[in-house]
Design a protein around this motif. Structure first.
Motif, PDB file in Angstrom:
ATOM      1  N   ALA A 143       0.205  -1.281   0.353  1.00 63.47           N
ATOM      2  CA  ALA A 143      -0.088  -0.266   0.185  1.00 63.47           C
ATOM      3  C   ALA A 143       1.489   1.466  -0.600  1.00 63.47           C
ATOM      4  CB  ALA A 143      -0.970  -0.135   1.311  1.00 63.47           C
ATOM      5  N   GLU A 144       2.222   0.992   0.686  1.00 62.57           N
ATOM      6  CA  GLU A 144       2.909   2.260   0.606  1.00 62.57           C
ATOM      7  C   GLU A 144       3.336   2.283  -0.450  1.00 62.57           C
ATOM      8  OE1 GLU A 144       4.315   1.931   5.440  1.00 62.57           O
ATOM      9  OE2 GLU A 144       5.642   1.092   4.051  1.00 62.57           O
ATOM     10  N   ARG A 145       3.823   1.263  -1.571  1.00 62.99           N
ATOM     11  CA  ARG A 145       4.511   1.718  -2.318  1.00 62.99           C
ATOM     12  C   ARG A 145       3.663   2.209  -3.726  1.00 62.99           C
ATOM     13  NH1 ARG A 145       7.337  -3.000  -0.738  1.00 62.99           N
ATOM     14  NH2 ARG A 145       5.787  -4.837  -2.602  1.00 62.99           N
ATOM     15  N   GLU A 146       2.325   1.978  -3.313  1.00 59.35           N
ATOM     16  CA  GLU A 146       1.118   2.132  -4.386  1.00 59.35           C
ATOM     17  C   GLU A 146       1.185   4.217  -4.526  1.00 59.35           C
ATOM     18  OE1 GLU A 146       0.219   0.778  -6.603  1.00 59.35           O
ATOM     19  OE2 GLU A 146      -1.591   2.381  -7.387  1.00 59.35           O
ATOM     20  N   ALA A 147       0.781   4.019  -2.782  1.00 63.95           N
ATOM     21  CA  ALA A 147       0.819   4.876  -2.687  1.00 63.95           C
ATOM     22  C   ALA A 147       2.069   6.391  -2.708  1.00 63.95           C
ATOM     23  CB  ALA A 147       0.407   5.838  -0.890  1.00 63.95           C
ATOM     24  N   GLU A 148       2.784   5.873  -2.960  1.00 65.02           N
ATOM     25  CA  GLU A 148       3.590   6.713  -3.296  1.00 65.02           C
ATOM     26  C   GLU A 148       4.223   6.699  -4.684  1.00 65.02           C
ATOM     27  OE1 GLU A 148       7.757   9.122  -3.139  1.00 65.02           O
ATOM     28  OE2 GLU A 148       6.270   8.496  -1.398  1.00 65.02           O
ATOM     29  N   ARG A 149       3.988   6.364  -5.318  1.00 69.10           N
ATOM     30  CA  ARG A 149       3.801   6.388  -6.972  1.00 69.10           C
ATOM     31  C   ARG A 149       3.155   7.123  -7.501  1.00 69.10           C
ATOM     32  NH1 ARG A 149       4.734   0.842  -7.402  1.00 69.10           N
ATOM     33  NH2 ARG A 149       1.834  -0.011  -7.722  1.00 69.10           N
ATOM     34  N   LYS A 150       1.971   7.332  -6.842  1.00 66.22           N
ATOM     35  CA  LYS A 150       0.462   7.920  -7.536  1.00 66.22           C
ATOM     36  C   LYS A 150       0.660   8.797  -6.828  1.00 66.22           C
ATOM     37  CE  LYS A 150      -3.173   4.721  -6.721  1.00 66.22           C
ATOM     38  NZ  LYS A 150      -4.558   4.430  -6.164  1.00 66.22           N
ATOM     39  N   ARG A 151       1.620   9.827  -5.577  1.00 71.20           N
ATOM     40  CA  ARG A 151       2.385  10.601  -5.567  1.00 71.20           C
ATOM     41  C   ARG A 151       2.493  11.404  -6.299  1.00 71.20           C
ATOM     42  NH1 ARG A 151       6.376  13.328  -2.618  1.00 71.20           N
ATOM     43  NH2 ARG A 151       7.751  10.992  -2.135  1.00 71.20           N
ATOM     44  N   ARG A 152       4.490  10.708  -7.038  1.00 70.15           N
ATOM     45  CA  ARG A 152       5.101  11.105  -7.889  1.00 70.15           C
ATOM     46  C   ARG A 152       4.270  11.012  -9.547  1.00 70.15           C
ATOM     47  NH1 ARG A 152      10.364   8.222  -5.974  1.00 70.15           N
ATOM     48  NH2 ARG A 152      10.623   9.874  -3.660  1.00 70.15           N
ATOM     49  N   GLY A 153       3.647  11.095  -9.246  1.00 76.87           N
ATOM     50  CA  GLY A 153       2.293  10.957 -11.126  1.00 76.87           C
ATOM     51  C   GLY A 153       2.530   9.244 -11.644  1.00 76.87           C
ATOM     52  N   GLY A 154       2.624   8.702 -10.939  1.00 79.50           N
ATOM     53  CA  GLY A 154       2.610   6.518 -10.890  1.00 79.50           C
ATOM     54  C   GLY A 154       4.042   6.201 -12.213  1.00 79.50           C
ATOM     55  N   GLY A 155       4.574   7.330 -12.306  1.00 78.66           N
ATOM     56  CA  GLY A 155       5.856   6.789 -12.746  1.00 78.66           C
ATOM     57  C   GLY A 155       7.440   6.848 -12.273  1.00 78.66           C
ATOM     58  N   GLY A 156       6.837   7.255 -11.275  1.00 76.36           N
ATOM     59  CA  GLY A 156       8.383   7.594 -10.527  1.00 76.36           C
ATOM     60  C   GLY A 156       8.923   6.095  -9.738  1.00 76.36           C
ATOM     61  N   LYS A 157       9.935   5.690  -9.407  1.00 76.39           N
ATOM     62  CA  LYS A 157      10.187   4.680  -9.135  1.00 76.39           C
ATOM     63  C   LYS A 157      10.574   4.746  -7.714  1.00 76.39           C
ATOM     64  CE  LYS A 157      12.550   2.606 -13.174  1.00 76.39           C
ATOM     65  NZ  LYS A 157      13.834   1.958 -13.031  1.00 76.39           N
ATOM     66  N   GLU A 158      10.540   3.746  -6.470  1.00 68.44           N
ATOM     67  CA  GLU A 158      11.020   3.864  -5.406  1.00 68.44           C
ATOM     68  C   GLU A 158      12.590   4.630  -5.203  1.00 68.44           C
ATOM     69  OE1 GLU A 158       9.142  -0.003  -3.873  1.00 68.44           O
ATOM     70  OE2 GLU A 158      10.711   0.750  -2.946  1.00 68.44           O
ATOM     71  N   ARG A 159      12.635   5.763  -4.200  1.00 73.48           N
ATOM     72  CA  ARG A 159      13.316   6.139  -3.854  1.00 73.48           C
ATOM     73  C   ARG A 159      15.045   5.650  -3.319  1.00 73.48           C
ATOM     74  NH1 ARG A 159      12.995  11.053   0.314  1.00 73.48           N
ATOM     75  NH2 ARG A 159      12.297   9.648   1.426  1.00 73.48           N
ATOM     76  N   PRO A 160      16.024   5.625  -3.650  1.00 76.55           N
ATOM     77  CA  PRO A 160      16.832   4.844  -3.301  1.00 76.55           C
ATOM     78  C   PRO A 160      17.525   4.914  -1.935  1.00 76.55           C
ATOM     79  CG  PRO A 160      17.543   6.083  -5.275  1.00 76.55           C
ATOM     80  CD  PRO A 160      16.511   6.112  -4.903  1.00 76.55           C
ATOM     81  N   GLY A 161      17.465   4.187  -1.255  1.00 78.99           N
ATOM     82  CA  GLY A 161      17.453   4.037   0.089  1.00 78.99           C
ATOM     83  C   GLY A 161      17.381   4.035   1.278  1.00 78.99           C
ATOM     84  N   ALA A 162      15.682   3.848   0.339  1.00 82.22           N
ATOM     85  CA  ALA A 162      14.430   3.437   1.753  1.00 82.22           C
ATOM     86  C   ALA A 162      13.843   2.641   1.923  1.00 82.22           C
ATOM     87  CB  ALA A 162      13.014   4.743   0.398  1.00 82.22           C
ATOM     88  N   GLY A 163      14.588   2.281   3.650  1.00 80.48           N
ATOM     89  CA  GLY A 163      14.020   1.176   4.109  1.00 80.48           C
ATOM     90  C   GLY A 163      12.767   0.622   3.818  1.00 80.48           C
ATOM     91  N   ASP A 164      12.446  -0.423   3.981  1.00 80.43           N
ATOM     92  CA  ASP A 164      10.789  -1.116   4.471  1.00 80.43           C
ATOM     93  C   ASP A 164      10.111  -0.757   5.658  1.00 80.43           C
ATOM     94  OD1 ASP A 164      11.681  -4.179   3.338  1.00 80.43           O
ATOM     95  OD2 ASP A 164      11.020  -2.431   2.815  1.00 80.43           O
ATOM     96  N   SER A 165      10.747  -0.483   6.757  1.00 81.14           N
ATOM     97  CA  SER A 165      10.144   0.900   8.088  1.00 81.14           C
ATOM     98  C   SER A 165       9.977   1.660   7.564  1.00 81.14           C
ATOM     99  CB  SER A 165      10.965   0.973   9.235  1.00 81.14           C
ATOM    100  OG  SER A 165      12.271   0.795   8.578  1.00 81.14           O
ATOM    101  N   LYS A 166      10.061   2.494   6.590  1.00 77.79           N
ATOM    102  CA  LYS A 166      10.256   4.746   6.191  1.00 77.79           C
ATOM    103  C   LYS A 166       8.705   4.440   6.304  1.00 77.79           C
ATOM    104  CE  LYS A 166      14.390   5.476   7.168  1.00 77.79           C
ATOM    105  NZ  LYS A 166      14.802   6.484   7.778  1.00 77.79           N
ATOM    106  N   THR A 167       8.065   5.512   7.026  1.00 77.78           N
ATOM    107  CA  THR A 167       6.781   6.257   6.551  1.00 77.78           C
ATOM    108  C   THR A 167       7.053   7.072   5.567  1.00 77.78           C
ATOM    109  OG1 THR A 167       6.896   8.314   7.920  1.00 77.78           O
ATOM    110  CG2 THR A 167       6.136   6.330   8.227  1.00 77.78           C
ATOM    111  N   ARG A 168       6.023   7.460   4.235  1.00 80.70           N
ATOM    112  CA  ARG A 168       6.059   8.454   3.601  1.00 80.70           C
ATOM    113  C   ARG A 168       6.133   9.513   3.607  1.00 80.70           C
ATOM    114  NH1 ARG A 168      -0.047  10.404   1.667  1.00 80.70           N
ATOM    115  NH2 ARG A 168      -0.472  11.442   4.238  1.00 80.70           N
ATOM    116  N   TYR A 169       6.661   9.833   5.366  1.00 75.16           N
ATOM    117  CA  TYR A 169       7.396  11.562   5.853  1.00 75.16           C
ATOM    118  C   TYR A 169       8.689  11.430   6.042  1.00 75.16           C
ATOM    119  CZ  TYR A 169       2.606  12.961   5.406  1.00 75.16           C
ATOM    120  OH  TYR A 169       1.346  12.966   4.894  1.00 75.16           O
ATOM    121  N   GLY A 170       9.329   9.889   5.571  1.00 74.22           N
ATOM    122  CA  GLY A 170      10.775   9.165   6.257  1.00 74.22           C
ATOM    123  C   GLY A 170      10.026   8.877   7.550  1.00 74.22           C
TER     124      GLY A 170
END
Length: 858
Positions: free
Chosen positions: A206-233
């Motif tokens: 759910a978090e990955r899907e929300a992050e893609r939608k926030r970036r316009g649907g085409g961005g990739k996950e930010r490098p170095g972001a762990g699984d325990s990170k929320t969307r506010y870091g």
């Protein structure tokens, strides 16, 4: 040669002339006239005859040595028996402790010379019968003891086997419960781990899907972001138990393991251990068990007790219901103020000295107990007793040449059973008084039972031996049947023939008492605080509560603070049995005490204490316990009456006779209450609504008016205000001085309430010899009256082979040709039975009458 006549010689010898003439004739001297002369030669022949008849003739064998030798042997062994039975059922938590009993066997063997055996070939039949009865009683007692030992051993084995089986069953159930619990924990842990993994995967998706939608649907996950990170870091925080927390791998990072709940549902029933006091309410017991009060009430109703949430339960009922619910109950051992007083008293120390024996005089009514004490004390107490019987229990001490002896005199009437039991419990030796002209009576047997139950030695005083019809041997035979065997018959009880009128045997009786006291080795510590028992108590109008206390240990002094049952107080004054003031009373000495807060109950323990506050608290605690016990008994009685009426269909019409009893002393109150309550029947119930010591007061009269009770005053009177209420309300007031007069009057009153009943009495029986037929009268039975009388107007029954085949009345009764009203036994008659013509020869015609009689108590 000087000669004397038979009359003169009889006067010198102190016998009657007729008896002397009989003895002279038996000696071979023919004399038939009291005025006949008796020579010296005749005197010598009479003396030789009397010596021979009494066994005092000397032979060469008598002078050679003793005629018999007696050898005594004694052996002592020990026997272990359970103290209170082997368990109380399947819920008993262990076998009862055993106690050691010393068994003493005494044997006595007598060797007699052959010459003496030849002289005594004819044995005494009565002695042989007594010996045989004694042997049979001994064998029966040994068989009973053997049976008891075998039964105790069997119960012990059963209890051990039952306990072992229960322990094995509990261990098996606990093991199974532990296995189930571990398996459930394992399954629950697996389920929780799987759920946590699934939740974590879903959350990350759910978090990955929300992050893609926030970036316009085409961005990739930010490098170095762990699984325990929320969307506010920020990192997610998960709280876990301390035992499962792990140290972070690097600084500034916490574990991301999911949270685990700390509560676990119990997999087996929780067994609670509950301490049960003497009384406890249903609500309090439910709190201790952590159950709802309704559930506890339901369990009690299933056990047959209808209760409410505020109702008090006794200790036994509470233990039963706790065990019924599967919990463990044990009687509470409360460390109360009373135990502190006892512990403080036990700390007293001192040197033990020999104390005087306490002797209780018991026996049947009018056998001379008080008269015997009168002679010992040189007083005249029996002359002042109402009805010639002792109404109260008395305590006296006398000084003899060999020491001091304390006597307790108990009443002999059947209504004073509790007094006799109380006397036996406070005594060291029991003197059983049996009249030589009356023998063993019901109260004599009851006194023997009390002495046996108290475990005190018994000395039998055979009284009234001065009477012409006295028969001490008969008393010995009757007591031997009750297993009270005299020493000269091979037993252990001391028999002393006495006369309370002439004083014969009194010294021997006192010597026997003192010898028995030396054997018992009675000891006491005079320096310690007083311990004793209330022998009798009363309420004196001028002096207040008065208690007769028998000091059992220690010394009671004027000014001591004492605790007697539910009453307490400081000893303001002390008197001896003669009314003389004293300052102290040592062990085994009775004293009359003033200063208590109220009238104690006869039989209450007395303890001298140092702290007045603790004595007051202990008395209040005892009163509270007694009040709660009475409340529980009262509620149980009401419920029992309800159950009885339900079992009878609700038609239990029982008449009640209410009584208010006031007496001069506590012992008389107990005796009257018990005796009158036992008069109750299935149809009439005697209720004692109130009882007490002292005069009849206004409150007593008001209570009798409200409850419709009869007032009974025993050696007391009503005051002015009470008499006014009694006259205005027309209450039934009765004064008595003798207890059996009160019992008889109440019995008559109850008999009047029972009403009358109709009874049938057979007054005659006629046997049919032949039957004659008459055209006018029908069948006429020719009969012979064999019993009683046959009357014309009375009802009859026709019996054939002793079976009633007809009941009716007579048509005619004739002698020859004359009509008669009745025919006596042994006379022939003709009988015509009305509306019955099937009378046959050998039938019987029974004539009876119906009588209405007053019903009485059995």
């Amino acid at each position: 040669m000087s000669q004397v006549t038979v009359s003169q010689l009889a006067e010198v010898l102190g016998v009657t002339p007729d008896r002397l003439i009989t003895q002279l004739n038996d000696a071979g001297i023919k004399v038939d006239d009291p005025s006949a002369a008796v020579t010296n030669e005749d005197k010598k022949k009479l003396l030789a005859y009397l010596r021979t008849s009494h066994g005092k003739g000397e032979t060469s064998e008598d002078s050679s040595g003793p005629r018999k030798v007696t050898l005594k042997r004694k052996t002592v062994s020990e026997l272990k028996v359970p103290a209170g039975g082997a368990g109380r059922g399947p819920r008993s938590r262990g076998a009862a402790p055993s106690r050691t009993v010393n068994v003493e066997v005494r044997k006595k063997r007598t060797y007699v010379k052959r010459g003496a055996i030849a002289e005594q070939e004819i044995s005494d039949a009565e002695r042989e019968e007594a010996a045989r009865a004694l042997e049979e009683a001994r064998l029966a007692r040994e068989q009973a003891e053997q049976a008891e030992r075998e039964e105790a051993e069997r119960r012990k084995q059963e209890a051990e086997e039952r306990e072992k089986a229960e322990a094995e069953e509990r261990a098996r159930m606990e093991a199974e419960a532990e296995e189930r619990r571990k398996e459930e924990e394992k399954q629950r842990a697996l389920a929780e781990a799987q759920a946590r993994v699934e939740a974590k995967v879903a959350r990350q998706a759910a978090e990955r899907e929300a992050e893609r939608k926030r970036r316009g649907g085409g961005g990739k996950e930010r490098p170095g972001a762990g699984d325990s990170k929320t969307r506010y870091g920020r990192e997610e925080l998960h709280v876990t138990p301390k035992s499962k927390r792990r140290k972070p791998k690097r600084k500034g990072r916490v574990s991301t393991q999911p949270t685990e709940h700390g509560f676990q549902k119990p997999t087996a029933p929780v067994v609670r251990v509950v301490d049960i006091p003497e009384t406890i309410t249903v609500g309090e017991l439910a709190k201790l068990l952590a159950v709802k009060a309704g559930e506890l009430i339901k369990a009690l109703m299933n056990m047959g007790s209808m209760v409410t949430i505020n109702q008090a339960l006794d200790q036994e009922t509470a233990i039963l219901v706790v065990e019924e619910l599967g919990h463990e109950a044990r009687a509470a051992q409360a460390q109360d103020i009373e135990q502190e007083l006892v512990a403080a008293d036990d700390s007293d120390a001192g040197e033990e000295i020999t104390r005087p024996p306490v002797v209780t005089v018991m026996g049947h009514v009018d056998h001379g107990k008080t008269s015997l004490l009168d002679y010992i004390r040189r007083a005249k107490v029996a002359a002042g007793e109402e009805g010639g019987i002792t109404q109260h229990i008395g305590a006296y001490h006398v000084e003899t040449d060999n020491g001091v002896v304390t006597f307790l005199d108990t009443p002999g009437h059947a209504a004073f059973t509790s007094m006799r039991a109380r006397g036996a419990q406070a005594t060291d030796i029991v003197i059983l008084v049996v009249a030589a002209d009356d023998g063993v009576m019901p109260q004599t047997k009851e006194a023997i039972q009390h002495a046996r139950a108290a475990g005190v030695p018994l000395i039998v005083a055979v009284n009234k031996i001065d009477k012409p019809d006295a028969d001490p041997d008969r008393v010995k035979s009757e007591l031997a049947a009750e297993e009270v065997v005299p020493e000269d018959w091979g037993g252990e009880e001391i028999f002393v023939p006495v006369s309370a009128l002439t004083g014969e045997g009194i010294d021997a009786l006192l010597d026997a008492v003192l010898v028995q006291a030396e054997v018992l080795e009675l000891k006491a510590v005079p320096e310690r605080r007083c311990r004793g028992v209330v022998v009798e108590s009363a309420l004196d109008k001028g002096r207040g509560p008065v208690a007769t206390i028998l000091v059992q240990d220690g010394t009671l002094k004027r000014g001591d603070m004492i605790l007697a049952g539910t009453e307490y107080g400081r000893v303001r004054a002390m008197f001896d049995e003669n009314g003389q003031p004293i300052d102290e009373a040592g062990p085994s000495i009775p004293a009359e005490v003033l200063g208590l807060s109220g009238v104690p109950n006869a039989g209450d323990d007395v303890l001298a204490v140092a702290d007045e506050r603790k004595a007051r608290e202990a008395a209040d605690q005892r009163k509270q316990s007694a009040r709660e016990g009475r409340l529980a008994e009262k509620q149980a009685a009401k419920l029992q009456n309800l159950f009885d009426q339900m079992s009878e269909g609700g038609t239990g019409e029982i008449q009640n006779v209410n009584l208010v009893i006031k007496a001069d002393v506590q012992g008389s109150v107990e005796a009257l209450r018990d005796a009158l309550t036992r008069l109750s029947t299935d149809e009439i119930k005697v209720n004692v609504v109130a009882s007490g010591v002292g005069g009849i007061t206004e409150s007593d009269a008001s209570l009798a008016q409200a409850s419709g009770a009869i007032i009974i005053g025993f050696n007391v009177r009503a005051d002015a205000s009470a008499r006014k209420i009694i006259q205005e309300a027309d209450l039934d007031l009765n004064y008595y001085s003798v207890i059996y007069d009160a019992i008889d009057d109440v019995k008559k009153a109850i008999s009047g309430l029972l009403g009358t009943e109709v009874k049938e009495q057979i007054i005659g029986l006629a046997e049919v010899k032949d039957v004659f037929r008459s055209s006018k009268l029908g069948a006429i039975a020719g009969c012979l009256v064999v019993e009683g009388v046959v009357k014309r107007d009375n009802p009859i029954r026709v019996l054939r082979d002793n079976v009633v085949i007809f009941e009716g009345e007579l048509e005619s009764l004739r002698r020859f040709k004359d009509d008669v009203k009745e025919v006596q036994a042994g006379t022939e008659c003709g009988i015509g039975v009305k509306q019955y013509n099937d009378v046959k020869p050998n039938d019987q015609i029974e004539c009876f009458e119906r009588v209405e009689v007053q019903r009485t108590l059995d």
